[in-house]
Write a protein that holds these residues in place. Structure first.
Motif, PDB file in Angstrom:
ATOM      1  N   TYR A 163       0.835  -1.194   0.000  1.00 32.65           N
ATOM      2  CA  TYR A 163       0.000   0.000   0.000  1.00 32.65           C
ATOM      3  C   TYR A 163       0.875   1.251   0.000  1.00 32.65           C
ATOM      4  N   PHE A 164       1.918   1.262   0.852  1.00 33.62           N
ATOM      5  CA  PHE A 164       2.778   2.438   0.918  1.00 33.62           C
ATOM      6  C   PHE A 164       3.621   2.591  -0.336  1.00 33.62           C
ATOM      7  N   ILE A 165       3.985   1.498  -0.972  1.00 37.26           N
ATOM      8  CA  ILE A 165       4.785   1.573  -2.192  1.00 37.26           C
ATOM      9  C   ILE A 165       3.943   2.066  -3.360  1.00 37.26           C
ATOM     10  N   LEU A 166       2.718   1.583  -3.474  1.00 33.06           N
ATOM     11  CA  LEU A 166       1.889   1.887  -4.627  1.00 33.06           C
ATOM     12  C   LEU A 166       1.053   3.147  -4.478  1.00 33.06           C
ATOM     13  N   ARG A 167       0.972   3.691  -3.282  1.00 35.17           N
ATOM     14  CA  ARG A 167       0.110   4.858  -3.078  1.00 35.17           C
ATOM     15  C   ARG A 167       0.677   6.054  -3.831  1.00 35.17           C
ATOM     16  N   GLU A 168      -0.199   6.828  -4.408  1.00 38.44           N
ATOM     17  CA  GLU A 168       0.213   7.966  -5.215  1.00 38.44           C
ATOM     18  C   GLU A 168       0.527   9.150  -4.309  1.00 38.44           C
ATOM     19  N   ARG A 169       1.623   9.829  -4.586  1.00 34.96           N
ATOM     20  CA  ARG A 169       1.988  11.000  -3.800  1.00 34.96           C
ATOM     21  C   ARG A 169       1.195  12.202  -4.284  1.00 34.96           C
ATOM     22  N   LYS A 170       0.946  13.116  -3.380  1.00 38.07           N
ATOM     23  CA  LYS A 170       0.215  14.329  -3.731  1.00 38.07           C
ATOM     24  C   LYS A 170       1.068  15.168  -4.678  1.00 38.07           C
ATOM     25  N   ARG A 171       0.397  15.878  -5.564  1.00 39.00           N
ATOM     26  CA  ARG A 171       1.096  16.659  -6.582  1.00 39.00           C
ATOM     27  C   ARG A 171       1.575  18.006  -6.062  1.00 39.00           C
ATOM     28  N   ASP A 172       0.798  18.627  -5.187  1.00 44.23           N
ATOM     29  CA  ASP A 172       1.107  19.969  -4.701  1.00 44.23           C
ATOM     30  C   ASP A 172       1.335  19.960  -3.198  1.00 44.23           C
ATOM     31  N   ILE A 173       2.038  20.993  -2.720  1.00 43.50           N
ATOM     32  CA  ILE A 173       2.211  21.179  -1.288  1.00 43.50           C
ATOM     33  C   ILE A 173       1.919  22.635  -0.930  1.00 43.50           C
ATOM     34  N   MET A 174       1.504  22.843   0.308  1.00 42.33           N
ATOM     35  CA  MET A 174       1.298  24.194   0.812  1.00 42.33           C
ATOM     36  C   MET A 174       2.537  24.584   1.604  1.00 42.33           C
ATOM     37  N   VAL A 175       3.083  25.762   1.306  1.00 42.00           N
ATOM     38  CA  VAL A 175       4.281  26.230   1.991  1.00 42.00           C
ATOM     39  C   VAL A 175       4.011  27.575   2.635  1.00 42.00           C
ATOM     40  N   GLN A 176       4.747  27.871   3.684  1.00 40.69           N
ATOM     41  CA  GLN A 176       4.625  29.151   4.363  1.00 40.69           C
ATOM     42  C   GLN A 176       5.678  30.089   3.794  1.00 40.69           C
ATOM     43  N   MET A 177       5.235  31.274   3.362  1.00 36.54           N
ATOM     44  CA  MET A 177       6.124  32.297   2.824  1.00 36.54           C
ATOM     45  C   MET A 177       6.325  33.360   3.900  1.00 36.54           C
ATOM     46  N   GLU A 178       7.577  33.829   4.063  1.00 29.64           N
ATOM     47  CA  GLU A 178       7.879  34.815   5.094  1.00 29.64           C
ATOM     48  C   GLU A 178       8.589  36.007   4.473  1.00 29.64           C
ATOM     49  N   SER A 179       8.158  37.215   4.873  1.00 27.46           N
ATOM     50  CA  SER A 179       8.782  38.449   4.411  1.00 27.46           C
ATOM     51  C   SER A 179      10.178  38.571   5.008  1.00 27.46           C
ATOM     52  N   LEU A 180      11.145  38.955   4.172  1.00 30.66           N
ATOM     53  CA  LEU A 180      12.509  39.138   4.667  1.00 30.66           C
ATOM     54  C   LEU A 180      12.629  40.421   5.480  1.00 30.66           C
ATOM     55  N   VAL A 181      11.714  41.369   5.280  1.00 28.15           N
ATOM     56  CA  VAL A 181      11.794  42.658   5.962  1.00 28.15           C
ATOM     57  C   VAL A 181      11.106  42.618   7.325  1.00 28.15           C
ATOM     58  N   SER A 182       9.832  42.202   7.351  1.00 31.48           N
ATOM     59  CA  SER A 182       9.048  42.348   8.582  1.00 31.48           C
ATOM     60  C   SER A 182       8.711  41.032   9.277  1.00 31.48           C
ATOM     61  N   GLY A 183       8.848  39.908   8.594  1.00 36.59           N
ATOM     62  CA  GLY A 183       8.472  38.631   9.191  1.00 36.59           C
ATOM     63  C   GLY A 183       7.020  38.250   8.952  1.00 36.59           C
ATOM     64  N   HIS A 184       6.278  39.078   8.209  1.00 35.86           N
ATOM     65  CA  HIS A 184       4.887  38.751   7.872  1.00 35.86           C
ATOM     66  C   HIS A 184       4.863  37.447   7.071  1.00 35.86           C
ATOM     67  N   THR A 185       3.869  36.591   7.334  1.00 37.56           N
ATOM     68  CA  THR A 185       3.798  35.303   6.638  1.00 37.56           C
ATOM     69  C   THR A 185       2.443  35.104   5.982  1.00 37.56           C
ATOM     70  N   PHE A 186       2.427  34.262   4.932  1.00 35.29           N
ATOM     71  CA  PHE A 186       1.192  33.796   4.307  1.00 35.29           C
ATOM     72  C   PHE A 186       1.482  32.429   3.698  1.00 35.29           C
ATOM     73  N   ASN A 187       0.428  31.702   3.393  1.00 34.19           N
ATOM     74  CA  ASN A 187       0.579  30.367   2.811  1.00 34.19           C
ATOM     75  C   ASN A 187       0.345  30.414   1.320  1.00 34.19           C
ATOM     76  N   LYS A 188       1.083  29.571   0.583  1.00 32.12           N
ATOM     77  CA  LYS A 188       0.969  29.496  -0.878  1.00 32.12           C
ATOM     78  C   LYS A 188       1.104  28.042  -1.293  1.00 32.12           C
ATOM     79  N   ILE A 189       0.399  27.666  -2.356  1.00 35.54           N
ATOM     80  CA  ILE A 189       0.458  26.299  -2.876  1.00 35.54           C
ATOM     81  C   ILE A 189       1.392  26.271  -4.068  1.00 35.54           C
ATOM     82  N   ARG A 190       2.296  25.276  -4.081  1.00 37.14           N
ATOM     83  CA  ARG A 190       3.222  25.118  -5.214  1.00 37.14           C
ATOM     84  C   ARG A 190       3.342  23.648  -5.561  1.00 37.14           C
ATOM     85  N   PRO A 191       3.769  23.339  -6.786  1.00 39.65           N
ATOM     86  CA  PRO A 191       3.996  21.934  -7.155  1.00 39.65           C
ATOM     87  C   PRO A 191       5.115  21.319  -6.305  1.00 39.65           C
TER      88      PRO A 191
END
Length: 82
Positions: free
Chosen positions: A24-52
């Motif tokens: 089951y673990f070998i044949l199971r399909e992996r998800k195509r996209d992931i959600m990542v946390q983006m952080e501002s280099l200036v202020s530390g503000h963050t938001f989430n974004k989906i990428r392949p």
């Protein structure tokens, strides 16, 4: 006599269940996209974004509400699979 037949049967059943779990673990399909946390280099503000999943780490320019200007955001960490 009976126990001689039961023990090998139980062992075969356990091995079959373990093998099915591994397959089951070998044949199971992996998800195509992931959600990542983006952080501002200036202020530390963050938001989430989906990428392949197979894409490079993200770096984007976006409006930063803390400083009221555009800022560079870099991918900080993976949040979850989509």
């Amino acid at each position: 006599m009976v126990s001689e037949l039961i023990v090998p049967t139980i062992i075969m059943i356990v091995l079959f269940v373990l093998n099915a779990g591994v397959m089951y673990f070998i044949l199971r399909e992996r998800k195509r996209d992931i959600m990542v946390q983006m952080e501002s280099l200036v202020s530390g503000h963050t938001f989430n974004k989906i990428r392949p999943r197979l894409a490079d780490k993200l770096e984007v320019i976006r409006f930063d509400p803390y400083i009221q200007k555009e800022s560079v955001y870099r991918e900080k960490k993976k949040v979850r699979s989509m």
